[in-house]
Design a protein around this motif. Structure first.
Motif, PDB file in Angstrom:
ATOM      1  N   MET A  14      31.855  37.946  92.827  1.00  0.00           N
ATOM      2  CA  MET A  14      32.354  38.969  92.154  1.00  0.00           C
ATOM      3  C   MET A  14      31.665  39.521  91.020  1.00  0.00           C
ATOM      4  SD  MET A  14      36.145  39.543  90.929  1.00  0.00           S
ATOM      5  CE  MET A  14      37.124  41.203  91.007  1.00  0.00           C
ATOM      6  N   LYS A  15      31.060  38.480  90.233  1.00  0.00           N
ATOM      7  CA  LYS A  15      30.139  39.056  88.982  1.00  0.00           C
ATOM      8  C   LYS A  15      28.919  40.043  89.746  1.00  0.00           C
ATOM      9  CE  LYS A  15      29.844  35.114  86.146  1.00  0.00           C
ATOM     10  NZ  LYS A  15      29.297  34.189  85.533  1.00  0.00           N
ATOM     11  N   GLN A  16      28.590  39.483  90.812  1.00  0.00           N
ATOM     12  CA  GLN A  16      27.433  40.301  91.418  1.00  0.00           C
ATOM     13  C   GLN A  16      27.798  41.657  91.744  1.00  0.00           C
ATOM     14  OE1 GLN A  16      25.827  37.327  94.168  1.00  0.00           O
ATOM     15  NE2 GLN A  16      25.108  36.065  92.522  1.00  0.00           N
ATOM     16  N   SER A  19      28.157  44.657  89.795  1.00  0.00           N
ATOM     17  CA  SER A  19      26.921  45.219  89.423  1.00  0.00           C
ATOM     18  C   SER A  19      26.485  46.496  90.494  1.00  0.00           C
ATOM     19  CB  SER A  19      25.830  44.375  88.958  1.00  0.00           C
ATOM     20  OG  SER A  19      25.434  43.686  89.955  1.00  0.00           O
ATOM     21  N   THR A  20      27.088  46.144  91.593  1.00  0.00           N
ATOM     22  CA  THR A  20      26.774  47.183  92.667  1.00  0.00           C
ATOM     23  C   THR A  20      27.488  48.793  92.390  1.00  0.00           C
ATOM     24  OG1 THR A  20      28.529  46.675  94.010  1.00  0.00           O
ATOM     25  CG2 THR A  20      26.569  45.531  94.334  1.00  0.00           C
ATOM     26  N   VAL A  22      29.341  50.045  94.358  1.00  0.00           N
ATOM     27  CA  VAL A  22      30.936  49.950  95.069  1.00  0.00           C
ATOM     28  C   VAL A  22      31.569  49.254  93.685  1.00  0.00           C
ATOM     29  CG1 VAL A  22      32.611  48.711  96.694  1.00  0.00           C
ATOM     30  CG2 VAL A  22      30.402  49.762  97.301  1.00  0.00           C
ATOM     31  N   GLY A  23      31.224  48.354  93.207  1.00  0.00           N
ATOM     32  CA  GLY A  23      31.592  47.557  92.151  1.00  0.00           C
ATOM     33  C   GLY A  23      31.901  48.584  90.632  1.00  0.00           C
ATOM     34  N   LYS A  24      30.977  49.215  90.462  1.00  0.00           N
ATOM     35  CA  LYS A  24      30.904  50.325  89.236  1.00  0.00           C
ATOM     36  C   LYS A  24      32.126  51.524  89.667  1.00  0.00           C
ATOM     37  CE  LYS A  24      26.366  49.777  87.847  1.00  0.00           C
ATOM     38  NZ  LYS A  24      24.754  49.848  88.017  1.00  0.00           N
ATOM     39  N   GLN A  25      32.323  51.848  90.828  1.00  0.00           N
ATOM     40  CA  GLN A  25      33.337  52.460  91.249  1.00  0.00           C
ATOM     41  C   GLN A  25      34.588  52.042  90.751  1.00  0.00           C
ATOM     42  OE1 GLN A  25      32.891  53.991  95.381  1.00  0.00           O
ATOM     43  NE2 GLN A  25      31.017  54.985  94.915  1.00  0.00           N
ATOM     44  N   LEU A  26      34.803  50.717  91.245  1.00  0.00           N
ATOM     45  CA  LEU A  26      36.143  49.956  90.835  1.00  0.00           C
ATOM     46  C   LEU A  26      36.285  50.091  89.427  1.00  0.00           C
ATOM     47  CD1 LEU A  26      35.724  46.594  92.766  1.00  0.00           C
ATOM     48  CD2 LEU A  26      37.451  48.280  92.972  1.00  0.00           C
ATOM     49  N   LEU A  27      35.399  49.760  88.341  1.00  0.00           N
ATOM     50  CA  LEU A  27      35.397  49.967  87.262  1.00  0.00           C
ATOM     51  C   LEU A  27      36.302  51.057  86.548  1.00  0.00           C
ATOM     52  CD1 LEU A  27      32.075  48.357  85.957  1.00  0.00           C
ATOM     53  CD2 LEU A  27      34.240  47.178  86.275  1.00  0.00           C
ATOM     54  N   SER A  28      35.614  52.168  87.162  1.00  0.00           N
ATOM     55  CA  SER A  28      36.070  53.678  86.630  1.00  0.00           C
ATOM     56  C   SER A  28      37.421  53.917  87.313  1.00  0.00           C
ATOM     57  CB  SER A  28      35.177  54.738  86.991  1.00  0.00           C
ATOM     58  OG  SER A  28      35.011  54.807  88.493  1.00  0.00           O
ATOM     59  N   LYS A  29      37.776  53.120  88.488  1.00  0.00           N
ATOM     60  CA  LYS A  29      39.128  53.439  89.089  1.00  0.00           C
ATOM     61  C   LYS A  29      40.188  52.545  88.591  1.00  0.00           C
ATOM     62  CE  LYS A  29      41.105  52.523  93.446  1.00  0.00           C
ATOM     63  NZ  LYS A  29      40.882  51.994  94.915  1.00  0.00           N
ATOM     64  N   ILE A  30      39.700  51.242  88.250  1.00  0.00           N
ATOM     65  CA  ILE A  30      40.841  50.432  87.728  1.00  0.00           C
ATOM     66  C   ILE A  30      40.913  50.334  86.211  1.00  0.00           C
ATOM     67  CG2 ILE A  30      41.727  48.060  87.731  1.00  0.00           C
ATOM     68  CD1 ILE A  30      40.722  48.145  90.482  1.00  0.00           C
ATOM     69  N   GLY A  31      39.671  50.060  85.571  1.00  0.00           N
ATOM     70  CA  GLY A  31      39.538  49.832  84.067  1.00  0.00           C
ATOM     71  C   GLY A  31      40.458  48.829  83.085  1.00  0.00           C
ATOM     72  N   VAL A  52      38.406  38.638  84.298  1.00  0.00           N
ATOM     73  CA  VAL A  52      37.483  39.582  85.322  1.00  0.00           C
ATOM     74  C   VAL A  52      38.185  40.953  84.416  1.00  0.00           C
ATOM     75  CG1 VAL A  52      37.716  40.712  87.302  1.00  0.00           C
ATOM     76  CG2 VAL A  52      38.168  38.072  87.159  1.00  0.00           C
ATOM     77  N   ASP A  53      36.988  41.265  83.882  1.00  0.00           N
ATOM     78  CA  ASP A  53      37.077  42.372  82.879  1.00  0.00           C
ATOM     79  C   ASP A  53      36.500  43.800  83.835  1.00  0.00           C
ATOM     80  OD1 ASP A  53      36.550  44.511  81.318  1.00  0.00           O
ATOM     81  OD2 ASP A  53      35.868  43.177  79.480  1.00  0.00           O
ATOM     82  N   LEU A  54      37.312  44.448  84.197  1.00  0.00           N
ATOM     83  CA  LEU A  54      37.315  45.551  85.120  1.00  0.00           C
ATOM     84  C   LEU A  54      37.012  46.996  84.127  1.00  0.00           C
ATOM     85  CD1 LEU A  54      39.511  44.949  88.127  1.00  0.00           C
ATOM     86  CD2 LEU A  54      36.887  44.425  87.940  1.00  0.00           C
ATOM     87  N   LYS A  55      36.668  46.759  82.757  1.00  0.00           N
ATOM     88  CA  LYS A  55      36.391  47.791  82.019  1.00  0.00           C
ATOM     89  C   LYS A  55      34.855  47.899  81.779  1.00  0.00           C
ATOM     90  CE  LYS A  55      40.529  48.237  79.234  1.00  0.00           C
ATOM     91  NZ  LYS A  55      41.084  47.904  78.016  1.00  0.00           N
ATOM     92  N   LYS A  56      34.216  46.476  81.534  1.00  0.00           N
ATOM     93  CA  LYS A  56      32.897  46.083  81.080  1.00  0.00           C
ATOM     94  C   LYS A  56      32.240  45.678  82.491  1.00  0.00           C
ATOM     95  CE  LYS A  56      33.965  44.682  76.578  1.00  0.00           C
ATOM     96  NZ  LYS A  56      33.991  43.462  75.828  1.00  0.00           N
ATOM     97  N   GLY A  57      33.047  45.324  83.697  1.00  0.00           N
ATOM     98  CA  GLY A  57      32.137  44.742  84.655  1.00  0.00           C
ATOM     99  C   GLY A  57      31.576  43.370  84.553  1.00  0.00           C
ATOM    100  N   GLU A  58      32.592  42.505  83.762  1.00  0.00           N
ATOM    101  CA  GLU A  58      31.946  41.048  83.555  1.00  0.00           C
ATOM    102  C   GLU A  58      33.252  40.073  84.249  1.00  0.00           C
ATOM    103  OE1 GLU A  58      30.132  41.895  79.252  1.00  0.00           O
ATOM    104  OE2 GLU A  58      32.256  40.960  79.612  1.00  0.00           O
ATOM    105  N   VAL A  59      32.582  38.905  84.658  1.00  0.00           N
ATOM    106  CA  VAL A  59      33.664  37.962  84.984  1.00  0.00           C
ATOM    107  C   VAL A  59      33.072  36.737  84.335  1.00  0.00           C
ATOM    108  CG1 VAL A  59      34.248  36.366  86.892  1.00  0.00           C
ATOM    109  CG2 VAL A  59      33.637  38.868  87.467  1.00  0.00           C
ATOM    110  N   LYS A  60      34.073  36.072  83.506  1.00  0.00           N
ATOM    111  CA  LYS A  60      33.698  34.973  82.627  1.00  0.00           C
ATOM    112  C   LYS A  60      34.717  33.934  82.781  1.00  0.00           C
ATOM    113  CE  LYS A  60      33.362  37.601  78.863  1.00  0.00           C
ATOM    114  NZ  LYS A  60      33.191  38.144  77.592  1.00  0.00           N
ATOM    115  N   LYS A  61      34.137  32.597  82.589  1.00  0.00           N
ATOM    116  CA  LYS A  61      34.978  31.431  82.489  1.00  0.00           C
ATOM    117  C   LYS A  61      35.491  31.167  81.128  1.00  0.00           C
ATOM    118  CE  LYS A  61      34.899  26.948  84.605  1.00  0.00           C
ATOM    119  NZ  LYS A  61      33.931  25.953  85.216  1.00  0.00           N
TER     120      LYS A  61
END
Length: 122
Positions: A14-16, A19-20, A22-31, A52-61
């Protein structure tokens, strides 16, 4: 114990994915920012926390460093994998008690298998 989680590999993908294009579209759609508490066997025991930060596009433990997530989900590892791979409907899992949710229900409703990368067909 955390390395035994099947969901860890999915969250790495998901981290990777974020950064695609499609992934960037998710960020703007969900945020939104989600916290996943993933338990190896039983909800509430030995949970591993992921943000899972769908504002910044990050996945962190680990827990969120500042502020609160929009919604927090607690899953068993195997149920998380089923939901992420589209084998289990998140609403059905919630009704069955396989997911516990805290926080905004409207934010939680935006959590669908669409936010995960599609498994590659080999």
């Amino acid at each position: 114990m955390a390395s035994e989680l099947k969901s860890e590999a999915l969250l790495e993908q998901m981290k990777q994915h974020l950064s695609t294009e499609v992934g960037k579209q998710l960020l703007s759609k969900i945020g939104l920012v989600y916290q996943f508490n993933i338990a190896p066997k039983k909800l509430g025991l030995d949970e591993v926390i992921y943000i899972v930060d769908l504002k910044k596009g990050e996945v962190k433990k680990g827990p969120l460093e500042e502020g609160n997530p929009d919604a927090t989900f607690s899953f068993k590892d195997e149920d998380f994998v089923k939901i992420a791979t589209g084998k289990m409907n998140p609403q059905f899992a919630f009704m069955r008690g396989a997911i516990k949710i805290k926080g905004s229900l409207s934010a939680a409703q935006k959590f669908t298998p669409d936010i995960f990368p599609k498994p590659s067909k080999l």
